[in-house]
Design an enzyme around this catalytic site. Structure first.
Site, short mmCIF file in Angstrom:
data_model
loop_
_atom_site.label_atom_id
_atom_site.label_comp_id
_atom_site.label_asym_id
_atom_site.label_seq_id
_atom_site.Cartn_x
_atom_site.Cartn_y
_atom_site.Cartn_z
N HIS A 5 35.25 37.72 43.30
CA HIS A 5 35.84 38.89 44.04
C HIS A 5 35.24 38.91 45.44
CE1 HIS A 5 31.99 40.60 42.65
NE2 HIS A 5 32.25 41.75 43.51
N1 UDP Z 1 32.63 43.65 34.91
C1 UDP Z 1 33.67 44.50 34.11
N2 UDP Z 1 35.02 43.99 33.95
C2 UDP Z 1 35.44 42.95 34.65
C3 UDP Z 1 34.48 42.19 35.52
C4 UDP Z 1 33.19 42.68 35.61
O1 UDP Z 1 33.27 45.14 33.20
O2 UDP Z 1 36.69 42.49 34.44
C5 UDP Z 1 31.29 44.06 34.96
C6 UDP Z 1 30.24 43.08 34.97
O3 UDP Z 1 30.02 42.73 33.56
C7 UDP Z 1 29.17 43.54 35.64
C8 UDP Z 1 29.77 44.35 36.70
O4 UDP Z 1 31.25 44.52 36.11
O5 UDP Z 1 28.48 44.51 34.73
C9 UDP Z 1 29.72 43.42 37.84
O6 UDP Z 1 30.45 44.08 38.92
P1 UDP Z 1 31.18 43.37 39.99
O7 UDP Z 1 31.16 41.94 39.80
O8 UDP Z 1 32.53 43.87 40.51
O9 UDP Z 1 30.12 43.70 41.23
P2 UDP Z 1 28.64 43.14 41.67
O10 UDP Z 1 27.92 43.09 40.63
O11 UDP Z 1 29.10 41.80 42.28
O12 UDP Z 1 28.14 44.28 42.71
#
Ligand code: UDP
Length: 360
Positions: free
Chosen positions: A209
């Site tokens: 993403h």
């Molecule tokens: N996550 C979720 N459902 C999904 C994809 C990710 O609950 O379909 C959770 C994942 O387990 C983690 C968090 O969202 O706890 C991560 O968010 P994201 O990847 O959007 O953002 P980043 O961590 O890169 O800031």
């Protein structure tokens, strides 16, 4: 708002997960909290499911600001959060991570001379092309209290001269570990995702993403090509972020692996903890792989979670199809001892709440 209260500004999926852990501990210590949801992530799959499943206190304000360019989004949030701070008069504003909601909340507060608490401070990718990096650096600089998840995060702040600023720096561990441990039992008893997708442990969990991968068509093509190739050996399951989904079709990029809508946190815990390997450009998921003893291939050139790479739990593969496939071949049968405490073993939120109680 009653005296000595916190105003929490959040808006994106990873912030709901972090806030779930911290809000629970604030409640335990009786620290009043008012939540402002900026609306950056807004629908059932990206927002509502987390509040429901994780029992996060309902937001007192929902600003519904989304689907705008960075400047417009941050600007509108800034304007509306400022009004709320003026009305609520909190003792401090708390923000999480590195999104536009983080920066808008922090900036609105500091300009009104309200102290800012930043949870997940000090992380750096050293890549200023990432919007997240800009948000983090600016938020850290205008905060009064910085909760750092790791030693590396503390070292980054020191290298930027924070010892010379009037900023309190506290290493507390990673609140996402608290959430992962806390919700796993609930996930085991209520999630049906493995049955629904007919999965055991013979699959790879992947997510894509990041703007650097979705906005760069070549990067996205390379990643999808690699996942298609890997999927012929071992099933690849991708809960697809709406930003990525929007781009695949017009660019005529054709995934051959299993794509599902974004899932709730409980389903995600089941997918991560039962997978054979994780491949992702997410920050949070890199750590969740580690919490559950899974290797991770990171689809970026840098990571903020450098300790995972140093210990061999994680490998950076960038967005090159050949490099990703080679990383897969190397990592899929790798055996590593994951028994090391890198993130505070599930006690970070408790430390944060206790610190805030005496600091407010
Ligand atoms: N996550 C979720 N459902 C999904 C994809 C990710 O609950 O379909 C959770 C994942 O387990 C983690 C968090 O969202 O706890 C991560 O968010 P994201 O990847 O959007 O953002 P980043 O961590 O890169 O800031």
């Amino acid at each position: 708002m009653s005296k000595k209260g916190i105003l929490t500004v959040l808006g994106a999926r990873p912030q709901f997960i972090k806030a779930a852990a911290v809000s629970r501990q604030l409640q335990v210590l009786g620290i009043p909290e008012t939540i402002v949801h900026t609306g950056q992530h807004f629908d059932e799959n990206m927002s509502d499911v987390f509040f429901r499943e994780m029992s996060i206190p309902a937001p007192a304000y929902n600003l519904n600001i989304n689907n705008l360019n960075h400047g417009a989004m941050t600007g509108r949030m800034l304007e509306q959060v400022e009004e709320i701070i003026l009305k609520e008069k909190p003792s401090a504003v708390m923000v999480y991570g590195d999104t536009n909601s983080t920066l808008a909340g922090a900036l609105a507060a500091v300009k009104l001379h309200v102290r800012v608490v930043h949870v997940e401070a000090g992380l750096r990718s050293f890549n200023m092309a990432m919007p997240e990096e800009v948000n983090r650096i600016l938020t850290d600089r205008i905060s009064s209290l910085l909760f750092c998840p790791t030693d590396a995060a503390v070292a980054n702040l020191k290298a930027e001269g924070f010892d010379g600023f009037k900023t309190q720096i506290v290493k507390c561990g990673d609140v996402m570990q608290d959430a992962a441990y806390f919700y796993l039992d609930k996930a085991k008893s209520s999630s049906k995702i493995l049955e629904r997708l007919e999965l055991r442990s013979d699959f790879i969990l992947a997510t894509i993403h990041r703007q650097e991968n979705t906005d760069d068509t070549n990067n996205l093509k390379q990643i999808i090509e690699a996942l298609n190739r890997i999927n012929r050996k071992l099933r690849v399951v991708v809960p697809l972020h709406p930003r990525t989904r929007k781009i695949l079709e017009p660019k005529r990029i054709k995934p051959e692996f299993t794509i599902i809508d974004p899932v709730g946190y409980l389903d995600m815990l089941m997918l991560t903890s039962n997978s054979k390997l994780v491949m992702t450009d997410s920050g949070g998921l890199q750590k969740e792989a580690f919490f559950f003893g899974k290797h991770c291939i990171t689809l970026r050139e840098q990571t903020e979670w450098v300790e995972l790479v140093e210990h061999g739990f994680n490998r950076l593969a960038g967005a090159n199809a050949e490099a990703i496939y080679n990383a897969f071949s190397e990592m899929i049968n790798k055996k590593t001892n994951f028994d090391i405490d890198l993130y505070g073993n599930g006690k970070a939120s408790e430390r944060i709440a206790h610190y805030i109680k005496q600091w407010l």
